[in-house]
Design a protein around this motif. Structure first.
Motif, mmCIF file in Angstrom:
data_model
loop_
_atom_site.group_PDB
_atom_site.id
_atom_site.type_symbol
_atom_site.label_atom_id
_atom_site.label_comp_id
_atom_site.label_asym_id
_atom_site.label_seq_id
_atom_site.Cartn_x
_atom_site.Cartn_y
_atom_site.Cartn_z
ATOM 1 N N VAL A 193 0.849 -1.198 0.000
ATOM 2 C CA VAL A 193 0.000 0.000 0.000
ATOM 3 C C VAL A 193 0.883 1.246 0.000
ATOM 4 C CG1 VAL A 193 -1.627 1.368 1.357
ATOM 5 C CG2 VAL A 193 -1.980 -1.084 1.124
ATOM 6 N N LEU A 194 1.885 1.219 0.877
ATOM 7 C CA LEU A 194 2.798 2.356 0.984
ATOM 8 C C LEU A 194 3.486 2.616 -0.359
ATOM 9 C CD1 LEU A 194 4.041 4.388 2.988
ATOM 10 C CD2 LEU A 194 5.891 2.750 3.344
ATOM 11 N N TYR A 195 3.923 1.541 -0.999
ATOM 12 C CA TYR A 195 4.612 1.724 -2.276
ATOM 13 C C TYR A 195 3.685 2.345 -3.328
ATOM 14 C CZ TYR A 195 7.287 1.133 -6.467
ATOM 15 O OH TYR A 195 7.945 1.399 -7.631
ATOM 16 N N GLY A 196 2.456 1.850 -3.373
ATOM 17 C CA GLY A 196 1.490 2.412 -4.328
ATOM 18 C C GLY A 196 1.319 3.904 -4.130
ATOM 19 N N ILE A 197 1.226 4.313 -2.856
ATOM 20 C CA ILE A 197 1.057 5.736 -2.554
ATOM 21 C C ILE A 197 2.294 6.524 -2.990
ATOM 22 C CG2 ILE A 197 0.779 7.413 -0.690
ATOM 23 C CD1 ILE A 197 -0.801 5.233 0.823
ATOM 24 N N MET A 198 3.466 6.022 -2.587
ATOM 25 C CA MET A 198 4.711 6.738 -2.862
ATOM 26 C C MET A 198 5.036 6.774 -4.350
ATOM 27 S SD MET A 198 6.016 7.690 0.055
ATOM 28 C CE MET A 198 7.802 7.686 0.083
ATOM 29 N N PHE A 199 4.577 5.755 -5.060
ATOM 30 C CA PHE A 199 4.836 5.657 -6.494
ATOM 31 C C PHE A 199 4.118 6.778 -7.259
ATOM 32 C CE2 PHE A 199 3.302 3.722 -10.566
ATOM 33 C CZ PHE A 199 4.521 3.673 -11.216
ATOM 34 N N VAL A 200 2.873 7.054 -6.858
ATOM 35 C CA VAL A 200 2.070 8.018 -7.606
ATOM 36 C C VAL A 200 2.231 9.435 -7.061
ATOM 37 C CG1 VAL A 200 -0.274 8.564 -8.378
ATOM 38 C CG2 VAL A 200 0.428 6.205 -8.197
ATOM 39 N N MET A 201 2.554 9.541 -5.756
ATOM 40 C CA MET A 201 2.601 10.849 -5.092
ATOM 41 C C MET A 201 3.401 11.909 -5.844
ATOM 42 S SD MET A 201 0.734 11.672 -2.893
ATOM 43 C CE MET A 201 0.188 12.126 -1.297
ATOM 44 N N PRO A 202 4.637 11.620 -6.280
ATOM 45 C CA PRO A 202 5.424 12.705 -6.885
ATOM 46 C C PRO A 202 5.033 13.048 -8.316
ATOM 47 C CG PRO A 202 6.710 10.693 -6.830
ATOM 48 C CD PRO A 202 5.402 10.382 -6.183
ATOM 49 N N ILE A 203 4.182 12.240 -8.951
ATOM 50 C CA ILE A 203 3.902 12.457 -10.369
ATOM 51 C C ILE A 203 2.851 13.546 -10.534
ATOM 52 C CG2 ILE A 203 3.190 11.325 -12.510
ATOM 53 C CD1 ILE A 203 4.140 8.701 -11.280
ATOM 54 N N GLY A 204 3.123 14.451 -11.465
ATOM 55 C CA GLY A 204 2.256 15.603 -11.654
ATOM 56 C C GLY A 204 0.853 15.229 -12.096
ATOM 57 N N GLY A 205 -0.128 16.041 -11.712
ATOM 58 C CA GLY A 205 -1.517 15.775 -12.044
ATOM 59 C C GLY A 205 -1.758 15.635 -13.539
ATOM 60 N N ALA A 206 -0.999 16.377 -14.356
ATOM 61 C CA ALA A 206 -1.196 16.326 -15.799
ATOM 62 C C ALA A 206 -0.803 14.969 -16.362
ATOM 63 C CB ALA A 206 -0.379 17.417 -16.479
ATOM 64 N N ASP A 207 0.017 14.246 -15.644
ATOM 65 C CA ASP A 207 0.471 12.943 -16.129
ATOM 66 C C ASP A 207 -0.393 11.797 -15.618
ATOM 67 O OD1 ASP A 207 2.558 13.879 -17.637
ATOM 68 O OD2 ASP A 207 3.924 13.960 -15.946
ATOM 69 N N MET A 208 -1.431 12.111 -14.862
ATOM 70 C CA MET A 208 -2.260 11.059 -14.271
ATOM 71 C C MET A 208 -2.826 10.074 -15.297
ATOM 72 S SD MET A 208 -2.127 10.711 -11.199
ATOM 73 C CE MET A 208 -0.568 11.470 -10.898
ATOM 74 N N PRO A 209 -3.262 10.542 -16.496
ATOM 75 C CA PRO A 209 -3.767 9.571 -17.465
ATOM 76 C C PRO A 209 -2.756 8.467 -17.753
ATOM 77 C CG PRO A 209 -4.210 11.781 -18.224
ATOM 78 C CD PRO A 209 -3.395 11.918 -16.977
ATOM 79 N N VAL A 210 -1.499 8.863 -17.903
ATOM 80 C CA VAL A 210 -0.458 7.876 -18.179
ATOM 81 C C VAL A 210 -0.330 6.917 -17.000
ATOM 82 C CG1 VAL A 210 1.985 7.558 -18.648
ATOM 83 C CG2 VAL A 210 0.786 9.501 -19.637
ATOM 84 N N VAL A 211 -0.375 7.472 -15.797
ATOM 85 C CA VAL A 211 -0.243 6.646 -14.604
ATOM 86 C C VAL A 211 -1.421 5.685 -14.481
ATOM 87 C CG1 VAL A 211 -0.172 6.685 -12.091
ATOM 88 C CG2 VAL A 211 1.093 8.381 -13.394
ATOM 89 N N ILE A 212 -2.627 6.195 -14.745
ATOM 90 C CA ILE A 212 -3.805 5.326 -14.649
ATOM 91 C C ILE A 212 -3.687 4.194 -15.662
ATOM 92 C CG2 ILE A 212 -6.311 5.215 -14.901
ATOM 93 C CD1 ILE A 212 -6.397 8.134 -14.012
ATOM 94 N N SER A 213 -3.227 4.537 -16.860
ATOM 95 C CA SER A 213 -3.066 3.506 -17.883
ATOM 96 C C SER A 213 -2.065 2.444 -17.429
ATOM 97 C CB SER A 213 -2.614 4.159 -19.189
ATOM 98 O OG SER A 213 -2.421 3.196 -20.173
ATOM 99 N N LEU A 214 -0.995 2.900 -16.785
ATOM 100 C CA LEU A 214 0.017 1.961 -16.298
ATOM 101 C C LEU A 214 -0.558 1.077 -15.180
ATOM 102 C CD1 LEU A 214 3.038 1.268 -16.649
ATOM 103 C CD2 LEU A 214 3.508 2.782 -14.738
ATOM 104 N N LEU A 215 -1.269 1.701 -14.239
ATOM 105 C CA LEU A 215 -1.867 0.945 -13.133
ATOM 106 C C LEU A 215 -2.929 -0.020 -13.665
ATOM 107 C CD1 LEU A 215 -2.253 3.798 -10.506
ATOM 108 C CD2 LEU A 215 -0.562 1.977 -10.496
ATOM 109 N N ASN A 216 -3.585 0.400 -14.745
ATOM 110 C CA ASN A 216 -4.569 -0.434 -15.413
ATOM 111 C C ASN A 216 -3.908 -1.738 -15.879
ATOM 112 O OD1 ASN A 216 -7.018 -0.987 -16.627
ATOM 113 N ND2 ASN A 216 -6.465 0.046 -18.524
ATOM 114 N N SER A 217 -2.724 -1.613 -16.474
ATOM 115 C CA SER A 217 -2.069 -2.833 -16.931
ATOM 116 C C SER A 217 -1.558 -3.640 -15.732
ATOM 117 C CB SER A 217 -0.954 -2.523 -17.930
ATOM 118 O OG SER A 217 0.054 -1.773 -17.356
#
Lengths: 460, 102
Positions: A193-217
């Motif tokens: 859980v901690l890793y999931g939080i820390m993984f996404v925390m520093p990434i900018g809001g504008a990049d969230m689509p990319v992150v969601i796509s990655l988490l999706n896979s």
């Protein structure tokens, strides 16, 4: 007998996922593709419940499905178009959590007296990946919803790496044990859980689509591990298919922004605030334009490009925008929309938004086509877009968006920028376009400005 | 040895995985950027197939194993949310792409 039917139904389900996904990648067939995949899912679920004779507890199963269906259906139907990205993230998180919970149950049930390190390792993999996907998706949801900001602190990458290594080592340790250890299992869960939080925390809001796509896979892969645990082909094929397609999609999204996946994950946008001010001490001044002047300028143009961005979505001004477009067309002005691939918060965001306002599909030009017409354009009117029209991307090497393909609106004869204030865009950088001699600013909320503009044009 | 034995035992699945990876890449490699979001959402719904695992967990839970019953129940709800929400949201997105006749 039933066993054979289940196998065949699973085969049909798997094929429907493949065909559905294929159809989803073409505009004309996309909607049917989604329905095919959904149909495949339904028969796979029904076959599992009714034909697998080892399944009991019907009441619990139907209760859970009923609750999930009602909540999921209402949430998906009620959500505003602008909040779709968050919703996808939320549902993705649910899938990840589901995979994670399954892994927990299977771990506690596993008979360690027969060994099976590889089997436990697969359970652990499903647990960690599913949990990371869940926690990450929740953070991505919060960021897109505006509840959570970007948090960067020194040494973050190193700490993240340590957390990840800790989770993996614990998983390996638990796999080679010859007995179950529930306490350590919970610790592993917590670290994931901690890793999931820390993984996404520093990434900018504008990049969230990319992150969601990655988490999706990620969730896809977690589902596939579940398929391994149960020797279940439909979970395996569906999961792996999403895992691989999702990864490619993530890379395609990055390409549309001319950035590498690594660059996105490292949170580059978030880190560079303030560093890019070296070369771009702005010369010239910002010039405002009144609504009536803007109306005249537009009404007497031959060709106008409308460049929509997130501001249009936030202000829910797509209908007013369409109204303006129709009015100008009635006056003999050729009006087109120039759509940047990453305008808004999601690729395709603008297309969806404008389609909602019944803007004809053929009026939307993709970036390359729009750019080739820019030099012959009288007015480009920018509604709530910023970074995607920043000319710094073309020439300023110190700019964090350097190299990103942009819409060359500065090449049109006049530029009108509708914006609430002079604040920087999502990438947090100044836009030199606002200082160009052919640029005029029209400050105010996009909907209010457009409404005024519409009535001014009408009055002409 | 345990790992090797496991691999050999499941070698057909491993072939399946490899083929699926390439299929996934092939199927969506020519998607226009307009469809990135709906495609992601559609893929999101498809991995909801994890619900099948949730149903198996729930269906195998012994009546006195409350942990498995409760967790299984939760996982069925979570999986259903993923499936139903995922497909409905995707459909709503794609509804917007309908071509309007003038």
């Amino acid at each position: 007998m039933e066993k054979y039917i289940v196998d065949i139904v699973y085969l049909i389900g798997s094929i429907s996922f493949i065909i559905g996904l294929k159809m989803l990648s073409h505009p004309d067939t996309a909607r049917r593709g989604n329905l095919y995949a959904a149909a495949g899912m339904i028969i796979a679920i029904l076959a599992t419940i009714f034909l697998d004779k080892t399944i009991g507890n019907y009441l619990w199963i139907f209760g859970g499905i009923a609750i999930g269906t009602i909540i999921g259906w209402i949430a998906a139907k009620k959500v505003k178009m602008t909040a779709m990205p968050q919703m996808v993230s939320l549902f993705n998180g649910m899938g990840g959590a589901c995979a994670s919970v399954i892994s927990i149950v299977e771990y506690t049930r596993h008979d360690f007296s027969h060994g099976g390190a590889a089997f436990v390792a697969i359970i652990m993999a499903g647990l960690i990946i599913g949990t990371v996907s869940f926690a990450g998706s929740m953070i991505a949801f919060g960021k897109l919803n505006g509840n959570i900001g970007d948090k960067v602190f020194p040494g973050q990458k190193f700490i993240n790496l340590v957390i990840l290594l800790a989770a993996v080592s614990l998983a390996v340790y638990l796999s080679i044990q010859h007995h179950g250890d529930d306490t350590l299992l919970i610790v592993t869960l917590g670290i994931a859980v901690l890793y999931g939080i820390m993984f996404v925390m520093p990434i900018g809001g504008a990049d969230m689509p990319v992150v969601i796509s990655l988490l999706n896979s990620f969730t896809g892969v977690a589902a596939a591990f579940g398929g391994f645990v149960y020797n279940n082909q439909v979970m395996l094929t569906g999961g792996i298919l999403v895992g691989s397609a999702g990864t490619i999609l993530t890379i395609l999204m990055c390409k549309a922004m001319n950035r590498s996946l690594f660059n996105v994950i490292a949170g580059a946008f978030g880190n560079t605030s303030g560093t890019s001010s070296s070369g771009d001490k702005q010369q010239g001044t910002v010039k405002e334009i009144s609504v009536s002047d803007a109306a005249v300028l537009l009404a007497y143009s031959k060709k106008v490009f409308i460049v929509p961005g997130y501001g249009l979505a936030v202000a829910q001004a797509q209908h007013t925008c369409h109204e303006l477009e129709k009015l100008l067309e009635d006056k003999g002005v050729e009006v087109k929309y120039a759509i940047h691939p990453v305008a808004g918060r999601m690729p395709g965001h603008m297309n969806v938004l404008l389609a909602e306002a019944d803007v004809p599909y053929d009026k939307l030009l993709e970036m390359e086509d729009a750019n080739s017409e820019m030099p012959n354009t009288d007015v480009s009117i920018i509604i709530g877009a910023n970074d995607v029209v920043n000319p710094a991307a073309r020439h300023d090497q110190s700019s964090p968006i350097y190299g990103m393909p942009i819409l060359d609106v500065d090449k049109s004869a006049n530029v009108i920028v509708m914006k609430r204030s002079m604040a920087a865009g999502y990438a947090g950088i100044e836009n030199e376009l606002f200082y160009y001699p052919n640029t005029r600013m029209l400050f105010g909320d996009a909907k209010a400005s457009l409404t005024k503009l519409v009535s001014e044009v009408k009055a002409l | 040895m345990d790992i090797l034995g496991f691999l050999s035992e499941h070698i057909r699945y491993i072939y399946l995985i490899i083929l699926m990876v390439f299929l996934g890449i092939e199927v969506i490699s020519h998607v226009p950027s307009v469809l990135h979001t709906p495609l992601m959402s559609g893929a999101n719904a498809i991995h909801g197939v994890v619900i099948v695992g949730a149903i198996i967990v729930m269906g195998h839970a012994e009546p006195d194993n409350y942990l498995a019953l409760i967790l299984g129940f939760i996982s069925v709800i979570l999986g259903t949310l993923n499936v139903v929400g995922g497909f409905v949201v995707t459909d709503r997105m794609l509804e917007m792409f309908k071509k309007k006749k003038k």
